[in-house]
Scaffold this motif. Sequence first.
Motif, PDB file in Angstrom:
ATOM      1  N   MET A   1       0.836  -1.177   0.000  1.00 26.87           N
ATOM      2  CA  MET A   1       0.000   0.000   0.000  1.00 26.87           C
ATOM      3  C   MET A   1       0.886   1.247   0.000  1.00 26.87           C
ATOM      4  SD  MET A   1      -3.227   1.176   2.304  1.00 26.87           S
ATOM      5  CE  MET A   1      -4.236   0.172   1.272  1.00 26.87           C
ATOM      6  N   ASN A   2       0.420   2.272  -0.667  1.00 24.08           N
ATOM      7  CA  ASN A   2       1.102   3.560  -0.700  1.00 24.08           C
ATOM      8  C   ASN A   2       0.310   4.556   0.140  1.00 24.08           C
ATOM      9  OD1 ASN A   2       3.068   2.729  -2.633  1.00 24.08           O
ATOM     10  ND2 ASN A   2       1.532   2.960  -4.231  1.00 24.08           N
TER      11      ASN A   2
ATOM     12  N   ARG B   1       9.581   3.116  10.976  1.00 22.37           N
ATOM     13  CA  ARG B   1       8.716   2.003  11.376  1.00 22.37           C
ATOM     14  C   ARG B   1       7.735   1.621  10.266  1.00 22.37           C
ATOM     15  NH1 ARG B   1       6.769   2.940  17.631  1.00 22.37           N
ATOM     16  NH2 ARG B   1       8.819   3.337  18.517  1.00 22.37           N
ATOM     17  N   LEU B   2       7.178   2.624   9.610  1.00 22.67           N
ATOM     18  CA  LEU B   2       6.188   2.358   8.563  1.00 22.67           C
ATOM     19  C   LEU B   2       6.799   1.735   7.314  1.00 22.67           C
ATOM     20  CD1 LEU B   2       3.918   5.474   8.991  1.00 22.67           C
ATOM     21  CD2 LEU B   2       3.132   3.099   8.968  1.00 22.67           C
ATOM     22  N   SER B   3       8.095   1.865   7.129  1.00 25.03           N
ATOM     23  CA  SER B   3       8.736   1.322   5.925  1.00 25.03           C
ATOM     24  C   SER B   3       8.555  -0.197   5.819  1.00 25.03           C
ATOM     25  CB  SER B   3      10.217   1.698   5.875  1.00 25.03           C
ATOM     26  OG  SER B   3      10.928   1.035   6.904  1.00 25.03           O
ATOM     27  N   ALA B   4       8.281  -0.870   6.915  1.00 27.69           N
ATOM     28  CA  ALA B   4       8.038  -2.316   6.886  1.00 27.69           C
ATOM     29  C   ALA B   4       6.626  -2.654   6.406  1.00 27.69           C
ATOM     30  CB  ALA B   4       8.266  -2.902   8.275  1.00 27.69           C
ATOM     31  N   TYR B   5       5.738  -1.671   6.351  1.00 30.91           N
ATOM     32  CA  TYR B   5       4.330  -1.927   6.064  1.00 30.91           C
ATOM     33  C   TYR B   5       3.796  -1.263   4.802  1.00 30.91           C
ATOM     34  CZ  TYR B   5       4.480  -3.467  10.883  1.00 30.91           C
ATOM     35  OH  TYR B   5       4.812  -4.110  12.037  1.00 30.91           O
TER      36      TYR B   5
ATOM     37  N   GLU C   1       1.553   8.027  13.752  1.00 30.92           N
ATOM     38  CA  GLU C   1       1.452   7.008  14.791  1.00 30.92           C
ATOM     39  C   GLU C   1       0.193   6.170  14.584  1.00 30.92           C
ATOM     40  OE1 GLU C   1       0.401   4.792  18.211  1.00 30.92           O
ATOM     41  OE2 GLU C   1      -0.803   6.459  17.460  1.00 30.92           O
ATOM     42  N   GLN C   2      -0.913   6.793  14.252  1.00 26.39           N
ATOM     43  CA  GLN C   2      -2.155   6.042  14.035  1.00 26.39           C
ATOM     44  C   GLN C   2      -2.085   5.165  12.787  1.00 26.39           C
ATOM     45  OE1 GLN C   2      -5.115   5.557  15.913  1.00 26.39           O
ATOM     46  NE2 GLN C   2      -3.616   6.297  17.400  1.00 26.39           N
ATOM     47  N   ILE C   3      -1.417   5.630  11.757  1.00 22.48           N
ATOM     48  CA  ILE C   3      -1.241   4.796  10.561  1.00 22.48           C
ATOM     49  C   ILE C   3      -0.371   3.587  10.916  1.00 22.48           C
ATOM     50  CG2 ILE C   3      -0.249   4.703   8.238  1.00 22.48           C
ATOM     51  CD1 ILE C   3      -1.022   7.734   7.997  1.00 22.48           C
ATOM     52  N   TYR C   4       0.702   3.808  11.662  1.00 21.82           N
ATOM     53  CA  TYR C   4       1.564   2.706  12.110  1.00 21.82           C
ATOM     54  C   TYR C   4       0.763   1.735  12.975  1.00 21.82           C
ATOM     55  CZ  TYR C   4       5.225   0.228  14.648  1.00 21.82           C
ATOM     56  OH  TYR C   4       6.004  -0.742  15.212  1.00 21.82           O
ATOM     57  N   ARG C   5       0.016   2.260  13.935  1.00 23.03           N
ATOM     58  CA  ARG C   5      -0.827   1.429  14.801  1.00 23.03           C
ATOM     59  C   ARG C   5      -1.798   0.602  13.950  1.00 23.03           C
ATOM     60  NH1 ARG C   5      -2.227   1.739  20.233  1.00 23.03           N
ATOM     61  NH2 ARG C   5      -0.956   3.609  20.425  1.00 23.03           N
ATOM     62  N   SER C   6      -2.353   1.218  12.910  1.00 27.25           N
ATOM     63  CA  SER C   6      -3.294   0.527  12.030  1.00 27.25           C
ATOM     64  C   SER C   6      -2.667  -0.688  11.369  1.00 27.25           C
ATOM     65  CB  SER C   6      -3.817   1.480  10.946  1.00 27.25           C
ATOM     66  OG  SER C   6      -4.605   2.483  11.524  1.00 27.25           O
ATOM     67  N   PHE C   7      -1.467  -0.529  10.847  1.00 27.07           N
ATOM     68  CA  PHE C   7      -0.810  -1.672  10.206  1.00 27.07           C
ATOM     69  C   PHE C   7      -0.489  -2.770  11.212  1.00 27.07           C
ATOM     70  CE2 PHE C   7      -0.021   1.351   6.690  1.00 27.07           C
ATOM     71  CZ  PHE C   7      -0.542   0.578   5.655  1.00 27.07           C
ATOM     72  N   LYS C   8      -0.145  -2.403  12.425  1.00 25.62           N
ATOM     73  CA  LYS C   8       0.091  -3.403  13.473  1.00 25.62           C
ATOM     74  C   LYS C   8      -1.214  -4.153  13.773  1.00 25.62           C
ATOM     75  CE  LYS C   8       3.739  -3.517  15.575  1.00 25.62           C
ATOM     76  NZ  LYS C   8       4.910  -4.374  15.353  1.00 25.62           N
TER      77      LYS C   8
END
Length: 159
Positions: free
Chosen positions: A1-2, A26-30, A143-150
């Motif tokens: 996803m972009n 952190r988001l680079s993994a997702y 942070e919320q986008i990162y939390r979402s992928f987790k």
Amino acid sequence: MNIRVIAVGKIKEKYLTQAIQEYTKRLSAYCRLELIEVKDEKIPENASEAQRQKAVDSEGRRVLSHLKDDEILATLEIQGDQLDSPTFARKIENYGIQGKSQITFVIGGSIGLSPEITSRSQWKCSFSKMTFPHQLFRVMLLEQIYRSFKIIRGETYHK
């Protein structure tokens, strides 16, 4: 996803820049993350409504120049839908399931978003009825986008 985040104004505080760098890493993994800053308009404290509208329109044109036709446009607005973190994650996940691989979040400047931007938005999102500093809000969004992928991947982070 972009994921793209288009924000009006520059980050001035070092600690916010560091937090943004941390969530970008952190988001680079997702996902593929792109952060775009557009110039904000300087307006006086006692600006007239016409001056305010002119500033919002100028910032809006700068944002519009970065928008694409094939993306989900998500605007951050006080009047938008307030979602908890799991629902925010499901919304991102559902766009992916529908084959929408590009989500662009737009954070307006201190005087808001132009009607041209908000009228194109497919997702009007609010984090709160409260007003937050625009620079800090970038960190909160990432942070919320990162939390979402987790959450989407069932990984531990979300409490």
